[in-house]
Enzyme design. Structure first.
Site, short mmCIF file in Angstrom:
data_model
loop_
_atom_site.label_atom_id
_atom_site.label_comp_id
_atom_site.label_asym_id
_atom_site.label_seq_id
_atom_site.Cartn_x
_atom_site.Cartn_y
_atom_site.Cartn_z
N SER A 107 -12.92 1.86 -4.21
CA SER A 107 -11.57 1.26 -4.27
C SER A 107 -10.43 2.18 -3.83
O SER A 107 -9.30 1.72 -3.73
CB SER A 107 -11.28 0.74 -5.68
OG SER A 107 -11.96 -0.49 -5.88
N LYS A 110 -8.19 1.00 -1.07
CA LYS A 110 -6.98 0.20 -1.27
C LYS A 110 -5.72 1.00 -0.93
O LYS A 110 -4.68 0.41 -0.64
CB LYS A 110 -6.92 -0.30 -2.72
CG LYS A 110 -8.01 -1.32 -3.05
CD LYS A 110 -7.90 -1.77 -4.51
CE LYS A 110 -8.86 -2.92 -4.81
NZ LYS A 110 -10.25 -2.49 -4.97
N SER A 164 -7.08 -2.36 -9.92
CA SER A 164 -8.03 -2.36 -8.81
C SER A 164 -8.56 -3.76 -8.50
O SER A 164 -9.75 -3.95 -8.20
CB SER A 164 -9.21 -1.41 -9.11
OG SER A 164 -9.78 -0.95 -7.91
#
Length: 409
Positions: A107, A110, A164
């Site tokens: 993640s 991102k 997240s």
């Protein structure tokens, strides 16, 4: 992969001596003596090391092992497979472990989505969630968006960066890509273009969220370049320092509102913390990007492929930040390249390619006018220029140091 026209391997080898790119023996990175959990899926096979891209920011960074400034204290032992610490303001790389080694992002990808589209979306705009936004891996992280729900863009960013949310990643990517069925694909393409413009040549995204995909990679160095752009954005800094946020109720759907928390514990426990992003998948393991300010210095730490024991990702980041802050100002092993460096290198390389092409096109007329079979000097000179002009501006963009960098044992 690098976006500028490819240079033949022979040219790369001639212009970048092997000894300058990769030492024969990498210095092992300090790791705690802990056993890895059983049953971890195999990691995707990464692309082969590129001798030029692996040295972006300085030749000392082209290692799979440890690189720290001369005389530096040994960095803390962490489970992260690769990591790097850099100065957000000066761009100095303070040290790292395999900074250009390909890794799976999870993640922390991102942060690339944020770097690519945060300035393109109005945070006050209200959007409506569609079913495709919830097309995420079962049991993966979600902030709890509902189909037909109406949310401000700022709420989606909070859901993405605090919790997240992979659902928030899809929604933001779709909107940034025009809002249609191909919006996510367009944004992923834009993310890859953004990575190249930053000099993040080990980064290739397949999803906006960082959910695993074949051929999806990044590196500790690339994440620092991406983080540098993110932390220059006031909205990003505000979002990642938010400790808790509220998901609004959706009365038309009989959905109650709820609160969600920031999963990055650095902001609760580390003096001067500026925020960051956590990540985890069963394949990538734990990844982390974090930044902090102390005594006028702003440092960023990036780490990949970590286990949560004995220290969680943010705790490993905190230990590496402490190590970085203890180094004297100016201590460095390399440099974070800038978008201006990348643009200049692309322009220089393209000009050389055009010059060489023009020289080659002159060969027939030169042969027709030559009766002595002499060497075609324009072509020879043009090829020599290309061989001598392998894209090393990024490698050499770091300024001179008072103390030479070295790899310590």
């Amino acid at each position: 992969m690098i976006s500028i026209p490819a240079v033949p391997a022979a040219a790369q080898e001639r212009s970048v001596p092997a000894a300058a790119i990769r030492q024969k023996t990498d210095i092992p990175c300090p790791h705690p003596a802990v056993a890895k959990p059983a049953g971890i899926p195999p990691r995707p096979v990464p692309p082969p090391d590129d001798p030029v891209n692996s040295a972006v920011g300085g030749p000392a960074l082209a290692t799979h092992g440890l690189v720290v400034p001369a005389g530096a204290k040994q960095p803390p032992a962490v489970t992260a497979t690769t990591w790097m610490v850099a100065d957000l303001d000066t761009g100095e790389v303070l040290g790292g472990c395999g900074p250009h080694v390909y890794q799976t992002p999870a993640s922390v990808q991102k942060t690339l989505l944020a770097a690519t589209v945060m300035d393109k979306l109005d945070p006050k705009q209200t959007m409506t969630v569609v079913r495709g936004d919830l097309d995420i891996e079962v049991n993966s992280s979600a902030v709890g968006l509902v189909v037909g729900g109406k949310y401000q863009i700022s709420t989606l960013w909070l859901g993405l960066l605090l919790n997240s949310g992979n659902d928030a990643a899809n929604a933001l990517a779709r909107l940034a890509g025009g809002g249609g069925a191909d919006g996510v694909a367009k944004t992923v393409a834009a993310m890859n273009a953004e990575a190249r413009s930053l000099g993040a040549y080990q980064t290739h995204a397949l999803t906006p969220s960082g959910l695993d995909g074949k051929g999806q990679f990044t590196s500790a160095y690339d994440l620092a370049l991406i983080a540098r752009k993110d932390f220059a954005n006031a909205d990003f800094r505000r979002y990642v320092l938010t400790k808790a946020a509220q998901m609004p109720a959706q009365p038309q759907l009989k959905q109650k509102g709820f609160q969600f928390q920031n999963e990055n514990k650095l902001i609760f426990n580390y003096p001067g913390a500026m925020g960051g992003k956590t990540g985890f998948t069963t394949v990538a393991r734990h990844s982390y990007v974090g930044a902090a300010s102390r005594n006028g210095r702003r440092l960023v730490v990036t780490l990949l492929g970590a286990e949560a024991h004995p220290l969680r990702g943010w705790q490993q980041g905190a230990a590496l930040l402490d190590w970085g802050f203890a180094l004297p100002k100016g201590a460095s092993v390399g440099k974070l390249v800038t978008p201006a460096d990348v643009a200049q290198q692309n322009a220089t390389t393209n000009a050389r390619i055009e010059s060489t092409t023009a020289a080659k096109s002159a060969v027939p007329s030169a042969r027709a006018s030559s009766s002595g079979g002499l060497p075609m000097m324009p072509v020879a000179l043009g090829v020599a220029v290309v061989l001598a002009g392998t894209p090393l501006l990024l490698l050499l963009s770091q300024r001179r140091r008072k103390r030479p960098a070295r790899k310590v044992r």
